[in-house]
Design a protein around this motif. Structure first.
Motif, mmCIF file in Angstrom:
data_model
loop_
_atom_site.group_PDB
_atom_site.id
_atom_site.type_symbol
_atom_site.label_atom_id
_atom_site.label_comp_id
_atom_site.label_asym_id
_atom_site.label_seq_id
_atom_site.Cartn_x
_atom_site.Cartn_y
_atom_site.Cartn_z
ATOM 1 N N ALA A 147 -17.869 -18.229 -8.625
ATOM 2 C CA ALA A 147 -16.629 -17.581 -9.055
ATOM 3 C C ALA A 147 -16.186 -18.037 -10.441
ATOM 4 O O ALA A 147 -15.410 -17.339 -11.103
ATOM 5 N N LEU A 148 -16.676 -19.206 -10.891
ATOM 6 C CA LEU A 148 -16.169 -19.780 -12.140
ATOM 7 C C LEU A 148 -17.225 -19.914 -13.226
ATOM 8 O O LEU A 148 -16.887 -20.271 -14.363
ATOM 9 N N ARG A 149 -18.490 -19.673 -12.925
ATOM 10 C CA ARG A 149 -19.553 -19.987 -13.882
ATOM 11 C C ARG A 149 -19.469 -19.183 -15.181
ATOM 12 O O ARG A 149 -20.058 -19.568 -16.192
ATOM 13 N N SER A 150 -18.699 -18.084 -15.170
ATOM 14 C CA SER A 150 -18.554 -17.311 -16.413
ATOM 15 C C SER A 150 -17.602 -17.977 -17.405
ATOM 16 O O SER A 150 -17.549 -17.591 -18.576
ATOM 17 N N VAL A 174 -15.045 -36.050 -22.361
ATOM 18 C CA VAL A 174 -16.062 -36.469 -21.399
ATOM 19 C C VAL A 174 -15.613 -37.707 -20.632
ATOM 20 O O VAL A 174 -15.567 -37.715 -19.399
ATOM 21 N N GLU A 175 -15.256 -38.765 -21.341
ATOM 22 C CA GLU A 175 -14.907 -40.021 -20.684
ATOM 23 C C GLU A 175 -13.456 -39.978 -20.221
ATOM 24 O O GLU A 175 -12.530 -40.143 -21.019
ATOM 25 N N MET A 176 -13.271 -39.754 -18.894
ATOM 26 C CA MET A 176 -11.933 -39.658 -18.308
ATOM 27 C C MET A 176 -11.962 -40.278 -16.913
ATOM 28 O O MET A 176 -13.015 -40.351 -16.275
ATOM 29 N N PRO A 177 -10.791 -40.734 -16.411
ATOM 30 C CA PRO A 177 -10.744 -41.286 -15.052
ATOM 31 C C PRO A 177 -10.943 -40.197 -13.997
ATOM 32 O O PRO A 177 -10.802 -39.004 -14.276
ATOM 33 N N ARG A 178 -11.284 -40.636 -12.818
ATOM 34 C CA ARG A 178 -11.466 -39.806 -11.613
ATOM 35 C C ARG A 178 -12.669 -38.869 -11.719
ATOM 36 O O ARG A 178 -13.596 -38.949 -10.932
ATOM 37 N N MET A 179 -12.689 -37.994 -12.705
ATOM 38 C CA MET A 179 -13.841 -37.103 -12.892
ATOM 39 C C MET A 179 -14.064 -36.914 -14.378
ATOM 40 O O MET A 179 -13.139 -36.557 -15.109
ATOM 41 N N ASP A 180 -15.297 -37.179 -14.834
ATOM 42 C CA ASP A 180 -15.559 -37.034 -16.269
ATOM 43 C C ASP A 180 -15.887 -35.593 -16.625
ATOM 44 O O ASP A 180 -16.003 -34.718 -15.752
ATOM 45 N N GLY A 181 -16.051 -35.354 -17.923
ATOM 46 C CA GLY A 181 -16.272 -33.998 -18.406
ATOM 47 C C GLY A 181 -17.609 -33.418 -18.003
ATOM 48 O O GLY A 181 -17.732 -32.198 -17.805
ATOM 49 N N PHE A 182 -18.640 -34.280 -17.869
ATOM 50 C CA PHE A 182 -19.947 -33.783 -17.428
ATOM 51 C C PHE A 182 -19.866 -33.226 -16.014
ATOM 52 O O PHE A 182 -20.379 -32.135 -15.718
ATOM 53 N N GLU A 183 -19.222 -33.990 -15.113
ATOM 54 C CA GLU A 183 -19.106 -33.553 -13.725
ATOM 55 C C GLU A 183 -18.249 -32.290 -13.623
ATOM 56 O O GLU A 183 -18.571 -31.366 -12.849
ATOM 57 N N LEU A 184 -17.165 -32.225 -14.397
ATOM 58 C CA LEU A 184 -16.326 -31.025 -14.397
ATOM 59 C C LEU A 184 -17.131 -29.808 -14.832
ATOM 60 O O LEU A 184 -17.044 -28.731 -14.224
ATOM 61 N N THR A 185 -17.945 -29.985 -15.871
ATOM 62 C CA THR A 185 -18.766 -28.871 -16.354
ATOM 63 C C THR A 185 -19.767 -28.427 -15.298
ATOM 64 O O THR A 185 -19.971 -27.223 -15.074
ATOM 65 N N ARG A 186 -20.414 -29.415 -14.618
ATOM 66 C CA ARG A 186 -21.384 -29.061 -13.573
ATOM 67 C C ARG A 186 -20.715 -28.270 -12.449
ATOM 68 O O ARG A 186 -21.286 -27.304 -11.933
#
Length: 695
Positions: free
Chosen positions: A646-649, A627-639
């Motif tokens: 095309a990717l929600r699956s 989750v806690e990462m630079p540039r883009m965190d894991g929450f935002e990546l998941t959203r």
């Protein structure tokens, strides 16, 4: 066995039996314990273990008395008997007699045996007087008194010599605690040494008025050196307290082999040697059960039935030799039999039948590589599963255990003549010597015992290979194995190849630099790592940093030029693809290798932004992300993933140190399919989740 060896066994038994007697006495002396099935189970196991040990050293009366006491405690444990005062008094009297028998006294235990038998069968008894003297020689023993056969006399050793002032009994847990406390002093010495060296460097080149400062720093360095030597000497003495004679382990293995030979109706002579070698208790405990697998494998698969041996011109009685020796800090155990040997052609045929290898791999496989198929999990030559063999896990357990200890195992066999297994392992788990290397901007340590040499890499006419003396070895960049950024770079100098060997295989590992040999204390890296390729622990350096220790066996098996049995059989199935997103180099490499070891195809990314770019152009089946990462965190990546038609699956697992209910809820709202906390990381849970999601 020699008389000296048997005497050593008896002395070991006296100490061991004293502990068992104390354990039983603790239970009988506690009114609550005699009503508690768990505590009664402890007493039962103590009696059972004492019975087995006493038989091995010829204390037949002790064995018989333990058997009778077992029957009473077993009845109470099952609920069929309530231990009341007469029962406890009788058992206490029997314990007193056991103590005296163990010390070598001659006693008549006939009345006790009869009383214990009556108690076990529910009859009332009078409490017998404690251990009446044995009947005079020539007098007929009373009913119930066992008489040893003429060819197997009741060998009672002479009373042990009084313990002198140089002997002390301590609990192993206390030694372990003291050892750990001393180990904690090592970092303090390392830190002080580093600071003193920094101070000394700062003082150099300064004006003459700092001469006194330089003298002080010099004295500080000398003091630190003295502390270091004192701590190491003290730690070495404490470690010696937890070193045990290998005689008990050898006896255990011999009994296992002899017992199986009787069960399988084979005639076998088992010889053991090396009982005077001393090993760390933790090492012996770790090796004991895997070694039983190895010994039983030699008896079950190696030694032929008497008729088959005679038909092939061999003696009816087979031979099994078990030997332990030590060379410096390395223990060596060999198990050698004169049985039928291992037929590599038969192993290839069975592996092909079980689809563990492809025909092409079988054709390219050497006899030695085929022989080592026995270490593959799930591989067995048995046609049916029994309580002895057939599941194909025993030999893989042996290899995994030895390698987890930082050791290796190799096998040599000749069809019709026998097989020899050789295990090498550290005699203690505490001391570690390694070679420090750098690759891709990160430090790693290789166990010194596995390193043959290091050489500068010159241009080779055969890419991916390197010539070392008279051999051509596979050359594998460490950075590529661990998915390090710029993993193959070696700015400013030519890269170096470190030649390592494990279990008979050698490979050259390409690194940027070899920084030298170092000592330290090897520590497991915790539940988060579990069993993951390439890593076996961590070691503390003088600057306070923890450096991952690499697993030589996994590195030796990593070569694309080496044996790759089994890979081709899986390739046609099209492995599912996983994207691992983690900004920590170590965690990223470990998660990658864990998923790779499960048969998945893995891509890695160092943060959410890089992961989004990867997955946008190359979709995967599953994303495992921090989750806690630079540039883009894991929450935002998941959203973003769940918001893309095309990717929600794609399924997403969050592996993070954020464990609060609020953080878990944030993950759910972002669309994560699962949340695995790092703080209480369970590798089994993660692998189970991945298997459930991907199949």
């Amino acid at each position: 066995m020699t008389q000296d060896f048997m005497e050593e066994l008896r002395q070991d038994f006296i100490l061991e039996a004293g502990e068992y007697v104390s354990m039983v006495r603790d239970v009988l002396g506690d009114p609550a314990a005699v009503r508690d099935p768990k505590r009664l189970e402890e007493a039962y196991r103590a009696l059972h273990n004492m019975k087995g040990a006493s038989q091995a050293v010829g204390y037949l009366k002790v064995s018989t008395l333990c058997q009778a006491m077992e029957s009473v405690v077993s009845a109470a444990k099952r609920g069929g008997l309530s231990l009341e005062t007469p029962h406890i008094l009788t058992l206490g009297s029997a314990l007193d007699s056991l103590s005296r028998l163990i010390q070598g006294e001659e006693l008549n235990v006939g009345d006790l045996l009869k009383a214990l038998k009556d108690l076990a069968e529910g009859r009332q008894v009078d409490v017998p007087s404690p251990s009446a003297p044995r009947a005079p020689q020539g007098e007929t023993p009373p009913p119930g008194e066992p008489v040893a056969p003429a060819d197997q006399p009741d060998r009672q050793p002479s009373p042990p010599a009084p313990q002198g002032s140089d002997t002390v009994r301590v609990r192993f847990s206390q030694v372990e605690e003291l050892s750990m406390l001393l180990e904690d002093l090592i970092p303090l010495v390392l830190y002080a040494a580093r600071k003193a060296e920094d101070l000394n460097q700062a003082a150099k080149g300064q004006a003459g008025n700092l001469r006194h400062l330089r003298e002080l720093t010099k004295g500080l360095l000398e003091d630190v050196g003295s502390i270091d030597r004192s701590v190491k000497n003290l730690l070495d003495k404490v470690r010696q307290l937890s070193m045990l004679s290998a005689s008990g382990l050898l006896r255990y293995l011999k009994e296992a082999a002899s017992s199986l030979a009787i069960k399988t109706q084979k005639e076998l002579w088992v010889s053991v040697s090396g009982g005077d070698v001393r090993l760390d208790r933790n090492v012996m405990e770790s090796l004991k059960e895997p070694l039983v697998h190895l010994v039983r494998n030699s008896v079950d698969h190696g030694i032929e039935p008497p008729q088959e041996r005679e038909a092939s011109g061999k003696p009816r009685v087979g031979n099994l030799e078990i030997e332990i020796s030590a060379s410096g800090s390395v223990g060596i155990l060999t198990v050698r039999d004169d049985g039928r040997g291992i037929d590599p052609r038969r192993l290839k045929q069975r592996a092909l039948k079980d689809r563990l290898i492809t025909p092409e791999e079988a054709e390219a496989m050497s006899d030695q590589e085929a022989t080592e198929l026995i270490f593959r999990s799930g591989f067995s030559t048995a046609d049916r599963v029994t309580d002895v063999s057939g599941r194909g896990i025993g030999m893989s357990i042996v290899k995994e255990t030895v390698e987890r200890l930082g050791g290796s195992i190799r096998v040599e066999s000749q069809v019709g003549h026998g097989t020899c297994f050789t295990l090498e392992f550290p005699v203690t788990m505490r001391t570690y010597q390694g070679v420090l290397v750098a690759a891709g901007g990160h430090l790693f340590s290789l166990p010194s015992s596995s390193v043959e040499c290091s050489i500068r890499i010159e241009r080779s006419p055969h890419p991916g290979m390197i010539r070392v003396k008279d051999r051509h070895l596979p050359l594998v960049p460490l950075g590529d194995l661990l998915s390090l950024k710029d993993g193959t770079s070696s700015k400013g100098s030519r890269p170096v190849a470190v030649v390592i060997s494990s279990s008979g295989s050698s490979v050259a590992i390409q690194v940027d630099q070899v920084l030298g040999v170092h000592e330290g204390i090897l520590k497991p890296l915790g539940e988060f790592l579990g069993k993951v390729r390439f890593f076996q622990g961590g070691v503390l350096l003088g600057n306070g940093s923890v450096v991952p220790v690499l697993n030589p066996s996994d590195l030796a098996d990593s070569s694309p030029h080496g044996s790759s049995a089994g890979q081709g059989a899986q390739a046609d199935q099209g492995p599912k693809r996983i994207l691992v997103v983690e900004d920590s180099v170590t965690s990223r490499a470990l998660l990658r290798n864990l998923m790779t070891s499960l048969g998945y195809q893995v891509t890695t990314a160092a943060d959410g932004q890089e992961a989004w770019e990867v997955i946008s152009r190359d979709p995967h089946h599953l994303v495992i992300t921090d989750v806690e990462m630079p540039r883009m965190d894991g929450f935002e990546l998941t959203r973003r993933i769940k918001g893309s038609p095309a990717l929600r699956s794609i399924q997403v697992i969050l592996v993070t140190s954020l464990e609060s209910p609020e953080d878990v809820q944030r993950g759910i709202e972002a669309g994560a399919d699962a949340h695995v906390p790092k703080g209480s990381f369970d590798q089994g849970r993660l692998t189970s989740l991945v298997s459930d999601m991907l199949g």
